[in-house]
Design a protein around this motif. Structure first.
Motif, PDB file in Angstrom:
ATOM      1  N   SER A  37       0.825  -1.249   0.053  1.00 31.69           N
ATOM      2  CA  SER A  37       0.033  -0.079  -0.113  1.00 31.69           C
ATOM      3  C   SER A  37       0.857   1.175   0.092  1.00 31.69           C
ATOM      4  O   SER A  37       0.429   2.487   0.319  1.00 31.69           O
ATOM      5  N   GLU A  38       1.986   1.104  -0.117  1.00 32.94           N
ATOM      6  CA  GLU A  38       2.961   2.468  -0.239  1.00 32.94           C
ATOM      7  C   GLU A  38       2.605   3.462  -1.491  1.00 32.94           C
ATOM      8  O   GLU A  38       2.334   2.674  -2.420  1.00 32.94           O
ATOM      9  N   GLU A  39       2.949   4.722  -1.311  1.00 26.07           N
ATOM     10  CA  GLU A  39       2.661   5.683  -2.097  1.00 26.07           C
ATOM     11  C   GLU A  39       3.957   5.666  -2.919  1.00 26.07           C
ATOM     12  O   GLU A  39       5.228   5.861  -2.626  1.00 26.07           O
ATOM     13  N   PHE A  40       3.654   5.604  -4.311  1.00 25.79           N
ATOM     14  CA  PHE A  40       4.794   5.820  -5.504  1.00 25.79           C
ATOM     15  C   PHE A  40       4.599   7.185  -6.040  1.00 25.79           C
ATOM     16  O   PHE A  40       3.644   7.185  -6.655  1.00 25.79           O
ATOM     17  N   LEU A  41       5.912   7.912  -6.159  1.00 23.64           N
ATOM     18  CA  LEU A  41       5.798   9.049  -6.904  1.00 23.64           C
ATOM     19  C   LEU A  41       6.047   8.831  -8.327  1.00 23.64           C
ATOM     20  O   LEU A  41       7.028   8.463  -8.710  1.00 23.64           O
ATOM     21  N   CYS A  67      -6.451   0.904  -7.499  1.00 20.29           N
ATOM     22  CA  CYS A  67      -5.488   1.844  -7.464  1.00 20.29           C
ATOM     23  C   CYS A  67      -5.757   3.302  -7.419  1.00 20.29           C
ATOM     24  O   CYS A  67      -6.926   3.648  -8.176  1.00 20.29           O
ATOM     25  N   VAL A  68      -5.242   4.073  -6.741  1.00 20.36           N
ATOM     26  CA  VAL A  68      -5.573   5.554  -6.449  1.00 20.36           C
ATOM     27  C   VAL A  68      -4.399   6.596  -6.759  1.00 20.36           C
ATOM     28  O   VAL A  68      -3.561   6.285  -6.396  1.00 20.36           O
ATOM     29  N   ILE A  69      -4.861   7.456  -7.849  1.00 16.83           N
ATOM     30  CA  ILE A  69      -4.051   8.581  -8.233  1.00 16.83           C
ATOM     31  C   ILE A  69      -4.000   9.758  -7.532  1.00 16.83           C
ATOM     32  O   ILE A  69      -5.335  10.123  -7.262  1.00 16.83           O
ATOM     33  N   ALA A  70      -3.165  10.409  -7.167  1.00 13.74           N
ATOM     34  CA  ALA A  70      -3.277  11.499  -6.183  1.00 13.74           C
ATOM     35  C   ALA A  70      -2.394  12.849  -6.831  1.00 13.74           C
ATOM     36  O   ALA A  70      -1.524  12.261  -7.344  1.00 13.74           O
ATOM     37  N   GLY A  75       2.431  22.743  -3.711  1.00 16.47           N
ATOM     38  CA  GLY A  75       2.861  22.324  -2.583  1.00 16.47           C
ATOM     39  C   GLY A  75       2.033  21.885  -1.331  1.00 16.47           C
ATOM     40  O   GLY A  75       2.441  21.522  -0.255  1.00 16.47           O
ATOM     41  N   GLU A  76       0.920  21.108  -1.744  1.00 14.69           N
ATOM     42  CA  GLU A  76      -0.060  20.816  -0.703  1.00 14.69           C
ATOM     43  C   GLU A  76       0.498  19.446  -0.142  1.00 14.69           C
ATOM     44  O   GLU A  76       1.121  18.853  -0.472  1.00 14.69           O
ATOM     45  N   ALA A  77       0.044  19.615   1.265  1.00 16.88           N
ATOM     46  CA  ALA A  77       0.709  18.413   2.033  1.00 16.88           C
ATOM     47  C   ALA A  77      -0.402  17.083   1.895  1.00 16.88           C
ATOM     48  O   ALA A  77      -0.063  16.145   1.822  1.00 16.88           O
ATOM     49  N   GLN A  78      -1.642  17.697   1.646  1.00 14.94           N
ATOM     50  CA  GLN A  78      -2.817  16.695   1.320  1.00 14.94           C
ATOM     51  C   GLN A  78      -3.275  16.965   0.055  1.00 14.94           C
ATOM     52  O   GLN A  78      -3.608  18.266  -0.443  1.00 14.94           O
ATOM     53  N   ALA A  79      -3.336  15.811  -0.934  1.00 14.75           N
ATOM     54  CA  ALA A  79      -3.688  15.851  -2.081  1.00 14.75           C
ATOM     55  C   ALA A  79      -5.154  16.509  -2.256  1.00 14.75           C
ATOM     56  O   ALA A  79      -6.249  16.098  -1.813  1.00 14.75           O
ATOM     57  N   SER A  80      -5.348  17.771  -3.180  1.00 15.83           N
ATOM     58  CA  SER A  80      -6.649  18.164  -3.290  1.00 15.83           C
ATOM     59  C   SER A  80      -7.409  17.211  -4.400  1.00 15.83           C
ATOM     60  O   SER A  80      -8.766  17.695  -4.766  1.00 15.83           O
ATOM     61  N   LEU A  81      -6.674  16.546  -5.263  1.00 16.03           N
ATOM     62  CA  LEU A  81      -7.339  15.823  -6.246  1.00 16.03           C
ATOM     63  C   LEU A  81      -6.941  14.383  -6.265  1.00 16.03           C
ATOM     64  O   LEU A  81      -5.835  13.995  -6.167  1.00 16.03           O
ATOM     65  N   GLU A  82      -7.851  13.529  -6.104  1.00 17.04           N
ATOM     66  CA  GLU A  82      -7.509  11.992  -5.849  1.00 17.04           C
ATOM     67  C   GLU A  82      -8.745  11.278  -6.314  1.00 17.04           C
ATOM     68  O   GLU A  82      -9.697  11.639  -6.220  1.00 17.04           O
ATOM     69  N   PHE A  83      -8.323  10.128  -7.320  1.00 16.96           N
ATOM     70  CA  PHE A  83      -9.282   9.340  -7.890  1.00 16.96           C
ATOM     71  C   PHE A  83      -8.792   7.870  -7.986  1.00 16.96           C
ATOM     72  O   PHE A  83      -7.850   7.552  -8.140  1.00 16.96           O
ATOM     73  N   ASN A  84      -9.845   6.935  -8.046  1.00 16.48           N
ATOM     74  CA  ASN A  84      -9.566   5.615  -8.646  1.00 16.48           C
ATOM     75  C   ASN A  84      -9.307   5.558  -9.942  1.00 16.48           C
ATOM     76  O   ASN A  84     -10.084   6.541 -10.863  1.00 16.48           O
ATOM     77  N   VAL A  85      -8.244   4.944 -10.382  1.00 18.44           N
ATOM     78  CA  VAL A  85      -7.987   5.310 -11.666  1.00 18.44           C
ATOM     79  C   VAL A  85      -8.819   4.617 -12.701  1.00 18.44           C
ATOM     80  O   VAL A  85      -9.054   5.177 -13.979  1.00 18.44           O
ATOM     81  N   LEU A  86      -9.590   3.617 -12.602  1.00 21.31           N
ATOM     82  CA  LEU A  86     -10.507   3.110 -13.595  1.00 21.31           C
ATOM     83  C   LEU A  86     -11.921   3.931 -13.372  1.00 21.31           C
ATOM     84  O   LEU A  86     -12.532   4.188 -14.563  1.00 21.31           O
ATOM     85  N   MET A  87     -12.454   4.508 -12.328  1.00 31.51           N
ATOM     86  CA  MET A  87     -13.574   5.098 -12.082  1.00 31.51           C
ATOM     87  C   MET A  87     -13.597   6.404 -12.717  1.00 31.51           C
ATOM     88  O   MET A  87     -14.404   7.041 -13.606  1.00 31.51           O
ATOM     89  N   ALA A  88     -12.274   7.048 -12.632  1.00 31.31           N
ATOM     90  CA  ALA A  88     -12.134   8.316 -13.392  1.00 31.31           C
ATOM     91  C   ALA A  88     -12.104   8.247 -15.017  1.00 31.31           C
ATOM     92  O   ALA A  88     -12.204   8.989 -15.627  1.00 31.31           O
ATOM     93  N   HIS A  89     -11.999   6.953 -15.287  1.00 31.63           N
ATOM     94  CA  HIS A  89     -12.179   6.805 -16.806  1.00 31.63           C
ATOM     95  C   HIS A  89     -13.509   6.101 -17.280  1.00 31.63           C
ATOM     96  O   HIS A  89     -13.716   5.535 -18.287  1.00 31.63           O
ATOM     97  N   GLY A  90     -14.637   6.314 -16.443  1.00 29.46           N
ATOM     98  CA  GLY A  90     -15.894   5.900 -16.756  1.00 29.46           C
ATOM     99  C   GLY A  90     -15.984   4.461 -16.620  1.00 29.46           C
ATOM    100  O   GLY A  90     -17.053   3.793 -16.875  1.00 29.46           O
ATOM    101  N   SER A 132       0.939  11.095  -7.703  1.00 24.16           N
ATOM    102  CA  SER A 132       1.418   9.619  -6.915  1.00 24.16           C
ATOM    103  C   SER A 132       0.508   8.438  -7.225  1.00 24.16           C
ATOM    104  O   SER A 132      -0.758   8.898  -7.691  1.00 24.16           O
ATOM    105  N   ALA A 133       0.968   7.499  -7.019  1.00 28.33           N
ATOM    106  CA  ALA A 133       0.006   6.149  -7.286  1.00 28.33           C
ATOM    107  C   ALA A 133       0.249   5.390  -6.031  1.00 28.33           C
ATOM    108  O   ALA A 133       1.129   5.372  -5.390  1.00 28.33           O
ATOM    109  N   ARG A 134      -0.967   4.778  -5.389  1.00 30.74           N
ATOM    110  CA  ARG A 134      -0.990   3.770  -4.391  1.00 30.74           C
ATOM    111  C   ARG A 134      -2.017   2.778  -4.643  1.00 30.74           C
ATOM    112  O   ARG A 134      -3.175   3.146  -5.166  1.00 30.74           O
ATOM    113  N   ARG A 135      -1.918   1.691  -3.869  1.00 32.51           N
ATOM    114  CA  ARG A 135      -3.037   0.771  -3.883  1.00 32.51           C
ATOM    115  C   ARG A 135      -3.406   0.337  -2.257  1.00 32.51           C
ATOM    116  O   ARG A 135      -2.895  -0.291  -1.356  1.00 32.51           O
TER     117      ARG A 135
END
Length: 365
Positions: A37-41, A67-70, A75-90, A132-135
């Protein structure tokens, strides 16, 4: 006249010299691993302003419904945009169910092979962006391989169709994931009330399932700039759910993948009482704009009538003080009346909205 022309030429020349050049940026990753579940840049860039123009994600077991893309903007400490990679593509029902329907492409998104999706969503930033990406739910021992591409430009305005968006524009995501009772309303988007932000609806992705298909009678409504609190009839964006996605008759012709809208998944099975749909709709050629606040509302099923909350079956001026003449009898494709009463429906949606400072406004591109 010559003096005015000379001055205008000088001003234009100075502006051209001072304007920062439009440049490209981008990068790629080949055969990396997402460990547990590690976050990958995936990418980092700090020479804005600019916007991401295209992204491509692939990797079976990696870039999927888990998979979640953030996106960390400026310079945000918390991502303001984050989505599931498939749901974001319909794609709302997972890679396994989606795979038999590939490949497909459209202007803004596509799914061309196993585990490979892309989009051309413009994601603006003023100074910097980190992706970034993470599972989140992956076991520690999991380490699937993936590949990634990103490209963008700097010093160029963001455009949505024929509109040039303000410099303060950011892309926001509103999420829904809940079970609805028959005729219950749900807000896909609800911005803060009052003159908080201006904006434009960009995209809606939609994944639903119920024991009957009659949730598809539900109309989509937009309450714009105080429309919900000032006794105004909403702007109806559709006369039914499949109509919102530019289809008809409960998507009776099956899957399609267009530039404006598409149906990525359909499973209608009377034997298992399964009526599931996955779809997407873009609003680049038909902008839905607001300058103060915005609510995008859908209903599980529909009641027809002339009341302000009901999907209209007559062209009459109405307000909430008028009693609706409601009916829930609809006609099937052959014209025979039937009782289209919805049941409990599970609905999941993403709604992407471009938002900007309330004292700004888009201009003609």
């Amino acid at each position: 006249m010559l003096l005015h022309s000379a001055v205008a030429a000088i001003v234009l020349a100075v502006a051209c010299v001072q304007a920062a050049p439009i440049k490209s940026f981008g990068d790629a990753i080949k055969q990396a691993q997402l460990h547990g579940s590690e976050e990958f840049l995936l990418f980092s860039f700090d020479d804005g302003p600019g916007w991401v123009a295209e992204q491509w994600f692939t990797g079976q077991g990696a870039m999927d419904e888990n998979c979640v893309i953030a996106y960390y903007i400026d310079g945000e400490a918390q991502a303001s945009l984050e989505f599931n990679v498939l749901m974001a593509h319909g794609i709302g029902f997972g890679e396994a169910k989606e795979a038999p329907n590939t490949p497909w492409d459209s202007k803004f998104l596509g799914h061309d092979s196993d585990g490979a999706v892309y989009n051309t969503y413009r994601i603006p930033f003023a100074k910097s962006i980190r992706i970034s990406a993470r599972r989140p739910h992956a076991a520690k021992t999991e380490a699937p391989y993936f590949w990634y591409i990103v490209r963008g430009v700097t010093n160029a305005p963001v455009r949505l169709g024929d509109l040039r968006l303000p410099a303060s524009t950011r892309l926001r995501l509103y999420e829904t994931d809940r079970s609805l009772k028959p005729y219950e309303f749900v807000d896909f988007v609800s911005t803060p009330a009052g003159k908080q932000v201006g904006g434009a609806l960009f995209q809606v992705t939609f994944a639903t399932n119920s024991s009957v298909p009659f949730y598809l009678e539900g109309c989509v409504r937009a309450y714009i700039d105080g429309g919900l609190t000032t006794n105004r009839r909403p702007m109806f964006l559709s006369s039914g759910t499949e109509d919102f996605f530019l289809s008809s008759y409960y998507f009776n012709r099956g899957l399609f993948h267009g530039d404006e809208a598409g149906l990525t998944y359909k499973e209608f099975d009377k034997n298992t009482s399964t009526y599931a749909v996955g779809a997407y709709k873009f609003f680049h050629a038909d902008p839905v704009l607001f300058s103060e606040d915005f609510i995008l509302r859908w209903r599980n099923g529909e009641l027809l009538g002339t009341g302000i909350d009901d999907c209209p079956n007559a062209r009459e001026p109405t307000d909430r003080s008028i009693t609706s003449q409601r009916r829930d009898a609809f006609r099937d494709n052959l014209g025979a009346p039937k009782l289209a009463v919805p049941q409990s429906t599970q609905v999941r949606t993403y709604a992407f909205v471009y938002e900007w400072d309330a004292d700004e406004a888009p201009t003609a591109a």
